[in-house]
Design a protein around this motif. Structure first.
Motif, short mmCIF file in Angstrom:
data_model
loop_
_atom_site.label_atom_id
_atom_site.label_comp_id
_atom_site.label_asym_id
_atom_site.label_seq_id
_atom_site.Cartn_x
_atom_site.Cartn_y
_atom_site.Cartn_z
N SER A 81 -33.21 -13.69 17.23
CA SER A 81 -33.48 -14.88 16.41
C SER A 81 -34.51 -14.57 15.33
N GLY A 82 -35.55 -13.81 15.71
CA GLY A 82 -36.58 -13.44 14.74
C GLY A 82 -36.03 -12.60 13.62
N LEU A 83 -35.06 -11.75 13.93
CA LEU A 83 -34.43 -10.85 12.97
C LEU A 83 -33.49 -11.62 12.03
N SER A 84 -32.79 -12.61 12.58
CA SER A 84 -31.76 -13.31 11.79
C SER A 84 -32.29 -14.50 11.01
N GLU B 63 -38.91 -18.57 5.82
CA GLU B 63 -39.17 -19.91 5.26
C GLU B 63 -38.51 -21.01 6.09
N GLU B 64 -37.34 -20.70 6.72
CA GLU B 64 -36.68 -21.68 7.61
C GLU B 64 -37.53 -21.94 8.84
N LEU B 65 -38.09 -20.87 9.40
CA LEU B 65 -38.94 -20.99 10.58
C LEU B 65 -40.20 -21.79 10.26
N THR B 66 -40.80 -21.51 9.10
CA THR B 66 -42.03 -22.21 8.68
C THR B 66 -41.75 -23.69 8.46
N SER B 67 -40.63 -24.00 7.76
CA SER B 67 -40.33 -25.42 7.49
C SER B 67 -39.99 -26.16 8.78
N ALA B 68 -39.40 -25.46 9.76
CA ALA B 68 -39.08 -26.10 11.04
C ALA B 68 -40.34 -26.50 11.79
#
Length: 340
Positions: free
Chosen positions: A54-57, A61-66
């Motif tokens: 998951s970290g690789l894919s 910015e998606e992770l931060t906005s989530a």
């Protein structure tokens, strides 16, 4: 569509059937302590692979906005750790007048008190194409919350108290969830262009790991001698568990798709899976600690042992349906959006 094309698209469903059949035929292979050593390969390695993957894919910015989507996180955590156990408690007040084994009913209450799992909800959200970043955050955050809240809920609803090894559970979660996710994100920074050019099959990797989890979970279920209950209670409990899961999935779907909810179709997918899934990996050790020495511990554990494979099975079966709903809703949103 040709047979080969259909099989390629539905390989995961075939995989589930084969995994369950294999577990039924020879449960000793994937049972704890067996040749596959799932207490290491699944509990540590498989979960770490899922979160590294998951970290690789995931785009950073998606992770931060989530992380900033507070309303979504509040919805999932309140539903999982407050609404779910309270509703089960009310439901059990009605079931207490039936001839169902009372310790199985207490086991259903313990299921309600459990935190979300750190793997299945993420994989299913990814398989549908939902908000994977939100699923990762809520699965991990819910598990950390559960270390403290689950024993308190068990004390509140069942009156069982015991000291829980918070430090060891916390360190296990940190090493199998947070660390692989961060390493995946770091590696992504260096090979970002290659990843975007080659597009590795991240979904296939996660689904393959899930098949291994399904197989070992069913091996544990089929090899457990304590599941030798009277058939009436067992059939009723299986029916109740599937009914609870479907009802709660429908409920979260209705709540999160209201006009003023503020959730996107991708958010709804994460909500459906994260709010209704319960952790076996954290749950069984917690039950063994909280009910240590209890003569009915095996019966209390049965509903959780059934709930876990049932949630993976039901979620996997519903993946195509939820995916087609999400895609059609996203198309609808694009069509109704006014031109810029």
């Amino acid at each position: 569509m040709g047979l080969m094309e259909r099989m390629r698209k539905e390989w995961f469903m075939f995989g589930i059937v084969l995994a369950i059949a294999g577990a039924k035929l020879e449960p000793s292979v994937g049972v704890n302590g067996g040749p596959l050593k799932p207490e290491i390969t699944v509990t540590y390695i498989a979960v770490a692979i899922i979160f590294f993957n998951s970290g690789l894919s995931l785009k950073t910015e998606e992770l931060t906005s989530a992380l900033m989507h507070i309303k979504l996180h509040l919805f999932i955590q309140i539903f999982t750790l407050a609404f779910f156990p309270a509703t089960i408690w009310l439901f059990l007040q009605l079931l207490s007048i039936t001839p169902i084994n009372e310790w199985l009913l207490k086991g259903l209450q313990t299921v309600g008190c459990m935190p979300p799992p750190v793997s299945s909800a993420v994989i299913l959200t990814k398989a549908v194409g939902g908000n994977e970043a939100a699923a990762i955050f809520n699965s991990a955050f819910g598990s950390f919350l559960g270390i403290v809240i689950t024993p308190l809920l068990l004390l509140l609803f069942l009156g069982s108290s015991s000291s829980v090894p918070f430090r060891s559970i916390f360190s296990q979660l940190f090493m199998t969830v947070v660390v692989p996710l961060i390493i995946g994100q770091i590696v992504r920074r260096y090979i970002k262009e290659w990843l975007e050019r080659r597009k590795p099959p991240f979904g296939t990797v996660s689904s393959s790991v899930l098949l291994m989890i399904i197989y070992t979970t069913f091996c544990d279920t089929f090899s457990n001698p304590n599941i030798d209950l009277d058939k009436f209670s067992l059939i009723v409990i299986v029916f109740i568990i599937f009914s609870i899961q479907l009802s709660f999935m429908l409920l979260t779907f209705i709540f999160s798709t209201r006009n003023n909810s503020g959730f996107t179709p991708a958010d709804t997918v994460a909500i459906i899976f994260c709010s209704t899934h319960k952790s076996l990996t954290l749950g069984i050790p917690m039950l063994k600690i909280v009910f240590a020495g209890h003569e009915h511990l095996s019966l209390i554990s049965v509903p959780l042992l059934i709930y876990h494979p049932a949630q993976i099975l039901l979620g996997s079966v519903l993946v195509p349906t939820i995916k087609s709903w999400m895609v059609s809703r996203q198309k609808g949103v694009k069509l109704t959006r006014p031109p810029v």
